[in-house]
Design a protein around this motif. Sequence first.
Motif, PDB file in Angstrom:
ATOM      1  N   ASP A 151       0.842  -1.190   0.000  1.00 38.36           N
ATOM      2  CA  ASP A 151       0.000   0.000   0.000  1.00 38.36           C
ATOM      3  C   ASP A 151       0.880   1.243   0.000  1.00 38.36           C
ATOM      4  O   ASP A 151       1.901   1.293   0.677  1.00 38.36           O
ATOM      5  N   SER A 152       0.468   2.249  -0.784  1.00 44.66           N
ATOM      6  CA  SER A 152       1.311   3.429  -0.915  1.00 44.66           C
ATOM      7  C   SER A 152       0.673   4.691  -0.325  1.00 44.66           C
ATOM      8  O   SER A 152       1.212   5.782  -0.444  1.00 44.66           O
ATOM      9  N   TRP A 153      -0.510   4.556   0.291  1.00 39.85           N
ATOM     10  CA  TRP A 153      -1.130   5.740   0.900  1.00 39.85           C
ATOM     11  C   TRP A 153      -0.275   6.226   2.058  1.00 39.85           C
ATOM     12  O   TRP A 153       0.262   5.423   2.829  1.00 39.85           O
ATOM     13  N   ARG A 154      -0.147   7.561   2.167  1.00 40.78           N
ATOM     14  CA  ARG A 154       0.575   8.139   3.300  1.00 40.78           C
ATOM     15  C   ARG A 154      -0.385   8.954   4.152  1.00 40.78           C
ATOM     16  O   ARG A 154      -1.194   9.729   3.627  1.00 40.78           O
ATOM     17  N   HIS A 155      -0.285   8.763   5.454  1.00 38.69           N
ATOM     18  CA  HIS A 155      -1.135   9.543   6.371  1.00 38.69           C
ATOM     19  C   HIS A 155      -0.366  10.787   6.795  1.00 38.69           C
ATOM     20  O   HIS A 155       0.668  10.679   7.456  1.00 38.69           O
ATOM     21  N   ILE A 156      -0.849  11.959   6.408  1.00 34.74           N
ATOM     22  CA  ILE A 156      -0.148  13.208   6.714  1.00 34.74           C
ATOM     23  C   ILE A 156      -0.741  13.812   7.990  1.00 34.74           C
ATOM     24  O   ILE A 156      -1.952  14.081   8.058  1.00 34.74           O
ATOM     25  N   GLU A 157       0.125  13.988   8.975  1.00 30.39           N
ATOM     26  CA  GLU A 157      -0.341  14.559  10.240  1.00 30.39           C
ATOM     27  C   GLU A 157      -0.646  16.042  10.054  1.00 30.39           C
ATOM     28  O   GLU A 157      -0.048  16.720   9.210  1.00 30.39           O
ATOM     29  N   ASP A 158      -1.539  16.552  10.898  1.00 26.19           N
ATOM     30  CA  ASP A 158      -1.812  17.998  10.874  1.00 26.19           C
ATOM     31  C   ASP A 158      -0.506  18.728  11.196  1.00 26.19           C
ATOM     32  O   ASP A 158       0.218  18.333  12.100  1.00 26.19           O
ATOM     33  N   GLY A 214      -1.796  13.774  -6.693  1.00 29.43           N
ATOM     34  CA  GLY A 214      -2.183  12.476  -6.124  1.00 29.43           C
ATOM     35  C   GLY A 214      -3.639  12.467  -5.658  1.00 29.43           C
ATOM     36  O   GLY A 214      -4.356  13.465  -5.739  1.00 29.43           O
ATOM     37  N   ARG A 215      -4.082  11.309  -5.172  1.00 29.05           N
ATOM     38  CA  ARG A 215      -5.454  11.185  -4.651  1.00 29.05           C
ATOM     39  C   ARG A 215      -5.500  11.620  -3.177  1.00 29.05           C
ATOM     40  O   ARG A 215      -4.502  11.473  -2.458  1.00 29.05           O
ATOM     41  N   ASP A 216      -6.654  12.126  -2.753  1.00 27.72           N
ATOM     42  CA  ASP A 216      -6.816  12.593  -1.377  1.00 27.72           C
ATOM     43  C   ASP A 216      -7.857  11.735  -0.651  1.00 27.72           C
ATOM     44  O   ASP A 216      -8.986  11.586  -1.119  1.00 27.72           O
ATOM     45  N   ASP A 263       2.138  18.839   9.292  1.00 20.93           N
ATOM     46  CA  ASP A 263       3.151  18.412   8.327  1.00 20.93           C
ATOM     47  C   ASP A 263       2.712  18.835   6.924  1.00 20.93           C
ATOM     48  O   ASP A 263       1.505  18.869   6.644  1.00 20.93           O
ATOM     49  N   PRO A 264       3.693  19.156   6.054  1.00 18.60           N
ATOM     50  CA  PRO A 264       3.309  19.585   4.705  1.00 18.60           C
ATOM     51  C   PRO A 264       2.727  18.426   3.888  1.00 18.60           C
ATOM     52  O   PRO A 264       3.160  17.280   4.034  1.00 18.60           O
ATOM     53  N   VAL A 265       1.761  18.757   3.055  1.00 17.28           N
ATOM     54  CA  VAL A 265       1.179  17.752   2.154  1.00 17.28           C
ATOM     55  C   VAL A 265       2.028  17.714   0.884  1.00 17.28           C
ATOM     56  O   VAL A 265       2.242  18.751   0.264  1.00 17.28           O
ATOM     57  N   PRO A 266       2.552  16.557   0.492  1.00 18.80           N
ATOM     58  CA  PRO A 266       3.397  16.491  -0.703  1.00 18.80           C
ATOM     59  C   PRO A 266       2.595  16.818  -1.972  1.00 18.80           C
ATOM     60  O   PRO A 266       1.377  16.639  -2.010  1.00 18.80           O
ATOM     61  N   GLU A 267       3.310  17.244  -2.996  1.00 20.95           N
ATOM     62  CA  GLU A 267       2.682  17.644  -4.262  1.00 20.95           C
ATOM     63  C   GLU A 267       2.029  16.469  -4.981  1.00 20.95           C
ATOM     64  O   GLU A 267       1.050  16.633  -5.706  1.00 20.95           O
ATOM     65  N   SER A 268       2.631  15.304  -4.788  1.00 18.94           N
ATOM     66  CA  SER A 268       2.086  14.140  -5.490  1.00 18.94           C
ATOM     67  C   SER A 268       1.978  12.966  -4.519  1.00 18.94           C
ATOM     68  O   SER A 268       2.438  13.035  -3.381  1.00 18.94           O
ATOM     69  N   GLY A 269       1.382  11.901  -5.012  1.00 19.36           N
ATOM     70  CA  GLY A 269       1.220  10.694  -4.192  1.00 19.36           C
ATOM     71  C   GLY A 269      -0.124  10.707  -3.477  1.00 19.36           C
ATOM     72  O   GLY A 269      -0.758  11.749  -3.314  1.00 19.36           O
ATOM     73  N   ASP A 270      -0.575   9.509  -3.087  1.00 18.35           N
ATOM     74  CA  ASP A 270      -1.877   9.365  -2.418  1.00 18.35           C
ATOM     75  C   ASP A 270      -1.720   9.621  -0.921  1.00 18.35           C
ATOM     76  O   ASP A 270      -0.876   9.003  -0.279  1.00 18.35           O
ATOM     77  N   THR A 303      -7.624   1.820  10.904  1.00 17.50           N
ATOM     78  CA  THR A 303      -6.221   2.011  11.269  1.00 17.50           C
ATOM     79  C   THR A 303      -6.097   2.207  12.769  1.00 17.50           C
ATOM     80  O   THR A 303      -7.063   2.563  13.440  1.00 17.50           O
ATOM     81  N   GLY A 304      -4.890   1.997  13.280  1.00 15.57           N
ATOM     82  CA  GLY A 304      -4.639   2.195  14.710  1.00 15.57           C
ATOM     83  C   GLY A 304      -4.438   0.869  15.404  1.00 15.57           C
ATOM     84  O   GLY A 304      -3.723   0.003  14.914  1.00 15.57           O
TER      85      GLY A 304
END
Lengths: 151, 552
Positions: free
Chosen positions: A12-19, A48-50, A21-28, A105-106
Amino acid sequence: MEIIRDQKIVQDSWRHIEDGDPVPESGDVTVSLIRFGAERSDLDARSGRDGVRVGPDEEIDTIIADLGKLPLIAVTFPKFTDGRGYSTARLLRGRHGYTGELRATGQIFRDQLFYLHRVGFDAFEMAPGKSLSDALEGFSDFSVTYQSSSR
Amino acid sequence: MYKYNANDQQIVEERAKQFRGQVERRLQGSVLEDEFKPLRLQNGLYMQLHAYMLRVAVPYGLLSSEQLRRLGHIARTYDRGYAHFTTRQNVQYNWPELADVPKILDELAAVQMHAIQTSGNCIRNTTADHLAGVARDEIEDPRPYCELIRQWSTFHPEFVFLPRKFKIAMTGAPAHDRAAIRFHDIGVRIVDNDRGQRGFEVWVGGGLGRTPHIAKVCRGFVEYEHLLSYIEAILRVYNRRGRRDNKYKARIKILVNELGIDAFRALVDAEWEEIKDSTLKLERSAIEQIVAQFAPPTYETLVDENLAKLILGKDRELASFVRNNLRPHKAPGYIAVIVSLKPVGRPPGDVSDTQLDAIADIADTYSNGRVVVTHGQNLVLPEVRQKDLAALHKALGEWDLATPNIGQLTDSICCPGLDFCNLANARSIPVAMEIAERFDRVDFLEDLGEISLKISGCINACGHHHVGNIGILGIDKLGVEAYQLLLGGSPGNDASIGEIIGRAFGASEIVNAVQTVLDVYLAQRSSADERFVGTYRRIGKTPFKDALYGDN
């Protein structure tokens, strides 16, 4: 990382971005429900997908209009004994007709999978250190059920 | 009696298999104790002071003789030769080894029993009037509906991790609640509405524990087809909104109280509106299939005996037994007999393996092979022919099961207390036993009449001290066991919560204090017919307080 999706172990390539932290330009990526509401135009501008993460105490009212487009909703279980996410899943699937990926998750352990699957989750990030292949057996704990649920 | 179909059987067998795997993974170490705890709890397995305790479900309290024999066999083989009946109509074993528990579950599954959801923060065993199906004042047998609730709640995927435990009770005798529905998370009363339709009055938010509450009516009339959808609506509101920040504020009674019953009801109604016509809607044919399984046996054509003859007869023990241990039966010539598990010198609710076997034999001979556990920790033989009473009394007496004290002071309810439980602050069983010894005089108990004594070893109130006419609560007073006295509680249609009378008593003083309370009652009652709770309500607590603590 490896997760369980549709009762199989997959990459799986989804990344969980914490509040914060910057959101990357690409990627899910997934962001919190609050951030999803506040930074909608920035998110739409990415390539990427959100997806969105929903905490146990969060209401899903604000994303009902987006459900048709959302590719992933991750319901978080900071404590596995907090069962609010089970109701969240049933409302998303049953009442609001969400058909995208619904991920738990968790603190997710093998012995919750049977129930989580029945209320509508189809993807699972297992708690750190837990064997995924062992966890797969959790889906077949019971072959018959009494009540109707999401499945 | 409900007979498992292939699905029911498969579920309990798969549960035993699942738990065997969980125990193996725990013993190997791939599951940590913190992760295992909720799993074992949902299977009724507690860690107590000295050992594990296994609680076995007895749905709505009903047991067959075959099941009783199996319970006796388990007590003999895996425990120390006894079992304990609880205030929620279940049965507990106090000394099983963890490694044996999967085997015990296999033994139970073989007789259509289980330990599913007998503990943990989930929907527990649904309890019912112990005279269900035979009581003269009943309008409909509640057990088919309890069975529907049992099936709906078993492994309900949405409600396995509720804020706290959740208990449901039901009665089909609207005029005489023997199931304490006003002290449950949900209480259900079968009623007829003013248009002559049969349905359910649903109460919510009752409970004991640290903050006792009498339930409130959530909906006065729910049509039979909507029973499960209405309960599911309540559970969903509770699962989403019940407090999870403090386990002592997590029961639904706190939510109902904080929101107010009107706001709570509005949330339930909004949820119910969405689901009432879903697959949860019950078909009459599905209900009738289950109702048929609870059909009464074919009764012989008998006439009522002259029981007064037995009461006035030479056999004084039989006379007391007939006066105290019988309850009216709807079929002429039949009677329901309550078997006391409160003889002097034994912890309330305990039975030995051989007594379990004997009760099974007696049930086969005298009661159509059926026994019911009461929430007063006794057993009912529900289908006894009145003409067999003398023979039955003799058979029970041979096993020390003929104590004629039902409804009397020595028929006390008592939690396991500090002798077994790691939550307890004080011992409760020795207090119950000392009171039983002190007042063990038939004439005195007869004169005292109907009175309830309930003892809890801590504030969690497993002994239901709040609803005892006399309640005793064990507390820890600077490291010393002490006992608070409460008076005036009642669990039935006239529900009330007992009041604390004054400072706590020491272990050596509490039995004398009970004596003082009884003396005040006997001196002040308007006639021998005025029950303790009636006198208390009439004269209030002051005369009792004065006698216990002096006038100052």
